[in-house]
Design a protein around this motif. Sequence first.
Motif, PDB file in Angstrom:
ATOM      1  N   THR A  42      -3.432   9.559 -12.991  1.00 15.74           N
ATOM      2  CA  THR A  42      -4.222  10.788 -12.964  1.00 15.74           C
ATOM      3  C   THR A  42      -3.408  11.963 -12.408  1.00 15.74           C
ATOM      4  OG1 THR A  42      -5.094   9.931 -10.897  1.00 15.74           O
ATOM      5  CG2 THR A  42      -6.516   9.790 -12.829  1.00 15.74           C
ATOM      6  N   PRO A  88      -7.230   5.029 -12.663  1.00 14.55           N
ATOM      7  CA  PRO A  88      -8.489   4.284 -12.743  1.00 14.55           C
ATOM      8  C   PRO A  88      -8.326   2.772 -12.833  1.00 14.55           C
ATOM      9  CG  PRO A  88      -8.043   5.440 -14.810  1.00 14.55           C
ATOM     10  CD  PRO A  88      -7.017   5.911 -13.823  1.00 14.55           C
ATOM     11  N   TYR A 130       0.137   0.265  -2.091  1.00 11.18           N
ATOM     12  CA  TYR A 130      -1.027  -0.171  -2.880  1.00 11.18           C
ATOM     13  C   TYR A 130      -2.342   0.252  -2.224  1.00 11.18           C
ATOM     14  CZ  TYR A 130      -0.912  -3.873   0.598  1.00 11.18           C
ATOM     15  OH  TYR A 130      -0.883  -4.553   1.781  1.00 11.18           O
ATOM     16  N   THR A 134     -15.534  -5.484  -9.463  1.00 12.60           N
ATOM     17  CA  THR A 134     -14.325  -4.638  -9.497  1.00 12.60           C
ATOM     18  C   THR A 134     -13.345  -5.147 -10.543  1.00 12.60           C
ATOM     19  OG1 THR A 134     -14.593  -4.104  -7.155  1.00 12.60           O
ATOM     20  CG2 THR A 134     -12.407  -3.754  -8.112  1.00 12.60           C
ATOM     21  N   ALA A 161      -8.091  -0.615  -4.894  1.00 14.48           N
ATOM     22  CA  ALA A 161      -7.746  -0.100  -3.561  1.00 14.48           C
ATOM     23  C   ALA A 161      -9.008   0.045  -2.706  1.00 14.48           C
ATOM     24  CB  ALA A 161      -7.025   1.237  -3.688  1.00 14.48           C
ATOM     25  N   HIS A 162     -10.098   0.554  -3.316  1.00 14.22           N
ATOM     26  CA  HIS A 162     -11.361   0.670  -2.560  1.00 14.22           C
ATOM     27  C   HIS A 162     -11.824  -0.710  -2.092  1.00 14.22           C
ATOM     28  CE1 HIS A 162     -12.157   4.522  -5.122  1.00 14.22           C
ATOM     29  NE2 HIS A 162     -11.296   4.727  -4.146  1.00 14.22           N
ATOM     30  N   HIS A 208      -2.997   3.544  -1.426  1.00 14.68           N
ATOM     31  CA  HIS A 208      -3.332   4.886  -1.921  1.00 14.68           C
ATOM     32  C   HIS A 208      -2.920   4.929  -3.379  1.00 14.68           C
ATOM     33  CE1 HIS A 208      -2.558   5.213   2.435  1.00 14.68           C
ATOM     34  NE2 HIS A 208      -3.665   5.943   2.410  1.00 14.68           N
ATOM     35  N   THR A 209      -3.887   4.938  -4.286  1.00 12.53           N
ATOM     36  CA  THR A 209      -3.587   4.752  -5.707  1.00 12.53           C
ATOM     37  C   THR A 209      -3.827   6.039  -6.496  1.00 12.53           C
ATOM     38  OG1 THR A 209      -5.819   3.869  -5.884  1.00 12.53           O
ATOM     39  CG2 THR A 209      -4.022   2.273  -5.698  1.00 12.53           C
ATOM     40  N   ASN A 210      -3.361   6.050  -7.737  1.00 10.79           N
ATOM     41  CA  ASN A 210      -3.430   7.273  -8.553  1.00 10.79           C
ATOM     42  C   ASN A 210      -3.882   7.009  -9.982  1.00 10.79           C
ATOM     43  OD1 ASN A 210      -1.164   7.956  -6.392  1.00 10.79           O
ATOM     44  ND2 ASN A 210      -2.062   9.877  -7.082  1.00 10.79           N
ATOM     45  N   ASP A 212      -7.554   2.384  -8.651  1.00  7.50           N
ATOM     46  CA  ASP A 212      -8.438   2.957  -7.614  1.00  7.50           C
ATOM     47  C   ASP A 212      -9.535   1.988  -7.150  1.00  7.50           C
ATOM     48  OD1 ASP A 212      -6.913   5.221  -7.736  1.00  7.50           O
ATOM     49  OD2 ASP A 212      -8.324   6.370  -8.963  1.00  7.50           O
ATOM     50  N   LYS A 262       0.553   1.577  -7.455  1.00  6.80           N
ATOM     51  CA  LYS A 262      -0.299   2.769  -7.450  1.00  6.80           C
ATOM     52  C   LYS A 262      -1.074   2.931  -8.756  1.00  6.80           C
ATOM     53  CE  LYS A 262       1.734   5.968  -4.123  1.00  6.80           C
ATOM     54  NZ  LYS A 262       0.474   6.623  -3.716  1.00  6.80           N
TER      55      LYS A 262
END
Length: 344
Positions: A208, A44, A38, A120, A50-51, A40-42, A47, A188
């Motif tokens: 993505t 929208p 969780y 977020t 994760a940030h 490193h996500t892929n 993401d 992810k």
Amino acid sequence: MSSNADPLRVLWRSLRLYVLCMFGQASTALASEPPLDYLHTNGPAADPVAHLAWGLGAISVLVTVVVTGLLVGAIWHKRTPSDAPKGDIRPRNNGLAFVYIGVGISIVILFACTAWTIETLAGVARPAAADRMTIEITGHQWWWEVRYLSPNSEDVFLTANELHIPIDTPVHLVLYGGDVIHSFWVPKLAGKTDTIPGQTNDAWIEATTPGVYRGQCTEYCGLQHAHMGVRVVAESPTEFAAWRAHQIAPATASTSVQGERLFVAHCGACHTARGLKAGGLVGPDLTHVASRQMIAADMLYNNRENLRRWISDAPREKPGTQMPNMNLSAQDLDALTDFVVTLR
Ligand code: CUA
């Protein structure tokens, strides 16, 4: 409950699996599959979360380091007995000012973190663009029922434990609880959303990057909670369209009359295979079961050997599962397995 569900036996099996996984020798999927990552996500929907996780983690580490440094400094510069009369605990050298400064800094940081979290969560609540697909997902003990909706009723189809989605397309998920509370989580691609009996929950995912994204039920739901996996296969729109067209089609007719007879007799009461006389609604739709990567809710690789073991005695592989031991003769078991692997 069968003796297979003995808690000590389950514990032993789990420990054995853990050790096998550690040394990369487990025969199940867990050994060589990518972890449920969780950080490193892929997509929208995941993401910004994760940030946020990385940001809050960094702030927490920084605060811990600063507080530890101040604490060590305070211990180092402890006041000597001559500094103050015994029992006098008042801060010296204007020490109270540091308490005000510390509380002030903490309040600012905590408010900033709260605002960042709210912003977020609001940002990922809905996709930026209108969703173009709706998939209904129902959590069952212990598998995921997946229904692809369509304005055209003839294009609606069911599958289980494996979703395919086209990349760069927001997908609306409608989540139902089939028995107890489960939670749908593909880390992810999105955060967790519970599936609750009697309630409809909404979520969305978008990938993505093409790839296979593993997921897991994250609400404790009984004996096989840990074996309630799911996977999302993100592919190009062309590949997805081909997959969808294939799933809509009825089961491929097999040449084995005996295999089909066994399938209808032993599996048809609980499972559906469109195009055959098998319309059961208790277990996963098996119309194209052989085209899936995994069986038993992401627990076993989908190959002939594992299918045979599963059909032979599912409770031995997954204690507590509702699918019973079929008590088939070796000959019938082989014929039925040979038929099931043709349901591509
Ligand atoms: Cu389903 Cu935990």
